[in-house]
Design a protein around this motif. Structure first.
Motif, PDB file in Angstrom:
ATOM      1  N   GLY A 101       0.588  -1.095   0.017  1.00 18.59           N
ATOM      2  CA  GLY A 101       0.197  -0.032   0.064  1.00 18.59           C
ATOM      3  C   GLY A 101       0.772   1.233   0.032  1.00 18.59           C
ATOM      4  N   THR A 102       1.794   1.424   0.834  1.00 22.78           N
ATOM      5  CA  THR A 102       2.334   2.738   1.312  1.00 22.78           C
ATOM      6  C   THR A 102       3.244   3.221  -0.367  1.00 22.78           C
ATOM      7  OG1 THR A 102       4.576   1.890   1.934  1.00 22.78           O
ATOM      8  CG2 THR A 102       2.682   1.931   3.565  1.00 22.78           C
ATOM      9  N   GLY A 103       3.723   2.227  -0.978  1.00 21.88           N
ATOM     10  CA  GLY A 103       4.706   2.701  -2.108  1.00 21.88           C
ATOM     11  C   GLY A 103       5.784   3.641  -1.405  1.00 21.88           C
ATOM     12  N   ILE A 106      -5.512   5.032  -3.621  1.00 19.90           N
ATOM     13  CA  ILE A 106      -5.730   6.189  -3.534  1.00 19.90           C
ATOM     14  C   ILE A 106      -4.432   6.907  -3.917  1.00 19.90           C
ATOM     15  CG2 ILE A 106      -6.104   8.149  -1.699  1.00 19.90           C
ATOM     16  CD1 ILE A 106      -7.547   6.101  -0.222  1.00 19.90           C
ATOM     17  N   HIS A 107      -3.347   6.522  -3.844  1.00 16.02           N
ATOM     18  CA  HIS A 107      -1.761   6.988  -4.219  1.00 16.02           C
ATOM     19  C   HIS A 107      -2.054   7.224  -5.778  1.00 16.02           C
ATOM     20  CE1 HIS A 107       0.576   5.300  -0.707  1.00 16.02           C
ATOM     21  NE2 HIS A 107       0.019   6.650  -0.479  1.00 16.02           N
ATOM     22  N   ALA A 108      -2.529   6.082  -6.727  1.00 14.23           N
ATOM     23  CA  ALA A 108      -2.605   6.142  -7.774  1.00 14.23           C
ATOM     24  C   ALA A 108      -3.768   6.808  -8.476  1.00 14.23           C
ATOM     25  CB  ALA A 108      -2.912   4.454  -8.606  1.00 14.23           C
ATOM     26  N   THR A 109      -5.086   7.106  -7.777  1.00 16.25           N
ATOM     27  CA  THR A 109      -5.901   8.064  -8.278  1.00 16.25           C
ATOM     28  C   THR A 109      -5.263   9.426  -8.080  1.00 16.25           C
ATOM     29  OG1 THR A 109      -7.656   6.524  -7.428  1.00 16.25           O
ATOM     30  CG2 THR A 109      -8.160   8.803  -7.768  1.00 16.25           C
ATOM     31  N   VAL A 153      -1.945   4.590 -14.143  1.00 16.01           N
ATOM     32  CA  VAL A 153      -3.093   3.806 -14.715  1.00 16.01           C
ATOM     33  C   VAL A 153      -2.829   2.432 -14.438  1.00 16.01           C
ATOM     34  CG1 VAL A 153      -3.805   3.169 -16.955  1.00 16.01           C
ATOM     35  CG2 VAL A 153      -3.541   5.645 -16.291  1.00 16.01           C
ATOM     36  N   ARG A 154      -1.612   1.833 -14.742  1.00 14.58           N
ATOM     37  CA  ARG A 154      -1.324   0.430 -14.465  1.00 14.58           C
ATOM     38  C   ARG A 154      -1.581   0.010 -13.207  1.00 14.58           C
ATOM     39  NH1 ARG A 154      -2.582  -3.992 -15.700  1.00 14.58           N
ATOM     40  NH2 ARG A 154      -1.088  -5.689 -15.804  1.00 14.58           N
ATOM     41  N   ALA A 155      -1.340   0.848 -12.093  1.00 11.69           N
ATOM     42  CA  ALA A 155      -1.572   0.498 -10.642  1.00 11.69           C
ATOM     43  C   ALA A 155      -2.944   0.427 -10.512  1.00 11.69           C
ATOM     44  CB  ALA A 155      -0.994   1.594  -9.872  1.00 11.69           C
ATOM     45  N   MET A 156      -3.812   1.224 -11.110  1.00  8.89           N
ATOM     46  CA  MET A 156      -5.275   1.359 -10.778  1.00  8.89           C
ATOM     47  C   MET A 156      -5.961   0.092 -11.568  1.00  8.89           C
ATOM     48  SD  MET A 156      -6.879   5.066 -10.943  1.00  8.89           S
ATOM     49  CE  MET A 156      -5.719   5.951 -12.306  1.00  8.89           C
ATOM     50  N   PHE A 171       4.085   0.650  -8.303  1.00 10.86           N
ATOM     51  CA  PHE A 171       3.974   1.462  -9.385  1.00 10.86           C
ATOM     52  C   PHE A 171       3.222   2.811  -9.027  1.00 10.86           C
ATOM     53  CE2 PHE A 171       3.644  -1.927 -12.753  1.00 10.86           C
ATOM     54  CZ  PHE A 171       4.957  -2.112 -12.788  1.00 10.86           C
ATOM     55  N   ALA A 172       2.263   2.596  -7.883  1.00 15.19           N
ATOM     56  CA  ALA A 172       1.458   3.740  -7.446  1.00 15.19           C
ATOM     57  C   ALA A 172       2.639   4.557  -6.678  1.00 15.19           C
ATOM     58  CB  ALA A 172       0.434   3.337  -6.506  1.00 15.19           C
TER      59      ALA A 172
END
Length: 392
Positions: free
Chosen positions: A140-142, A204-207, A225-228, A259-260
């Motif tokens: 999650g955190t990235g 949420i990071h990706a968004t 986009v790929r993360a989502m 990725f995000a």
């Protein structure tokens, strides 16, 4: 807008991924690749060490985060960590854990400050001096690829301590880890609640990176986009087949989280993170969960205020991935999230009605680095109050 935010918005270069990224089947492969030795300190948790690392009997120094505390990093925790791990006792930091350990290891790679508080309020420089290898065990955190370390610190206004606490991000390219290692096997023992809230955090990071109004680039959009795509597919499987459906998709989840992280390294996060920091800092709500508490409502307001901008492309993306209608994409996304982890009202975390104005003021004062990256501009205290009130 502060000077740092101005410099970020002025920088239109494509993203540069600073760490070298590896993927290993297990800890043994990682240990052999990096020849872990007596001058290495491995920062981890005992519950990760026992099943995954103990059998290798390596000569390094293992330090468990539990020695400093079990909550998110704080000024006191960081100071205790510095005392427990003398600066001259190691040459390399290997961090194996969740977001808290990622944040702490970045600090261990830097020159020791005279004051943790002064460093987080940007009055003391950050200087990278030792190699850091980051190994995330959540999805999650990235944080393993980013230039930020988050901690709960004593709050201040106009340089004067208020008596309260807030969550701040220390931002500097000097704290980006040198190497990142993805080991999907580490996720196998992660309980469902921290797993799913971390996954939602990655979404949420990706968004927020995708909706970034001024900082995102072609490359950061590609990663977001790929993360989502990967995360929404995983959430769909869990919503349809139950919690155990995640176990066959762990490689994708940990990869999507990375990725995000790459996406928001450049494009940044925005309003959701800015508004969740006081909630997490005051009531010690886990980071992913505090973001989730506000995410759906902020998307609704984005769509209300500017439905024809990037939020329209976001809805089209969600519709393409999930098969829902474009117009109903935000509602459908919130329904999926509700199925995999029921949403709580803010008052269930201890949030009080008087926090509505106090938290909004804190966001305005302390989170400009994030608020300046809001999809809706300007994002006002009144809008923050509305979100808190409607989530209350």
């Amino acid at each position: 807008m502060d000077a740092f935010s101005k410099s970020l918005q002025a920088d239109k270069r494509e993203i540069i991924i600073a760490p070298t990224i590896y993927k290993f089947a297990d800890f043994g492969e990682l240990a052999a690749q990096f020849e872990i030795n007596e001058r290495d300190v491995v920062l981890t948790n005992e519950f990760i060490y026992k099943p995954f690392m103990e059998e290798y009997n390596l000569p390094c120094t293992y330090v468990f985060q539990e020695k400093f505390g079990t909550s998110e990093p704080s000024e006191a925790m960081i100071e205790t960590m510095y005392e427990a791990i003398p600066y001259d006792s190691y040459d390399r930091v290997i961090a194996i854990g969740g977001g808290a350990i990622m944040d702490l290891c970045k600090l261990l790679g830097c020159k020791r400050p005279s004051s943790v508080h002064e460093m987080y309020f940007k009055r003391e420089p950050v200087i990278h001096e030792k190699e850091v290898i980051a190994v995330p065990t959540t999805c999650g955190t990235g944080s393993e690829v980013t230039n930020i370390s988050v901690a709960i610190v004593k709050d201040e206004k106009d340089g004067v301590l208020t008596g309260g606490e807030t969550k701040l991000g220390l931002v500097s390219d000097d704290i980006i880890p040198n190497k990142v290692c993805l080991v999907p096997k580490f996720l196998e023992t992660l309980p469902y609640r921290p797993f799913i809230t971390a996954t939602i955090d990655a979404l949420i990071h990706a968004t927020e990176s995708f909706l970034s109004p001024s900082r995102k680039t072609m490359t950061s959009e590609m990663y977001s986009v790929r993360a989502m795509e990967m995360i929404l597919e995983g959430l769909r499987r869990i919503a349809e087949d139950g919690q155990d459906a995640r176990l066959g998709y762990l490689d994708e989840f940990v990869t999507a989280s990375c990725f995000a992280g790459i996406a928001f390294l450049k494009a940044g996060c925005g309003t959701v993170h800015a508004m969740s920091f006081p909630l997490g800092g005051t009531y010690h709500v886990p980071h992913g969960e505090s973001n989730y508490a506000l995410f759906g409502k902020i998307l609704e307001i984005y769509n209300e205020k500017d439905p024809d901008g990037e939020i329209k492309r976001f809805k089209e993306l969600v519709a393409r991935i999930t098969g829902c209608s474009v117009d109903g994409a935000i509602d459908y996304l919130n329904e999926i999230l509700e199925k995999v982890y029921p949403l709580k009202a803010l008052h269930e975390y201890g949030f009080k009605e008087e926090d509505i104005t106090g938290f909004a003021a804190s966001v305005e004062a302390n989170q400009q680095r994030l608020i300046t990256n809001s999809y809706v501009q300007p994002w006002t205290q009144e809008l923050s109050q509305r979100v808190y009130r409607e989530c209350f």
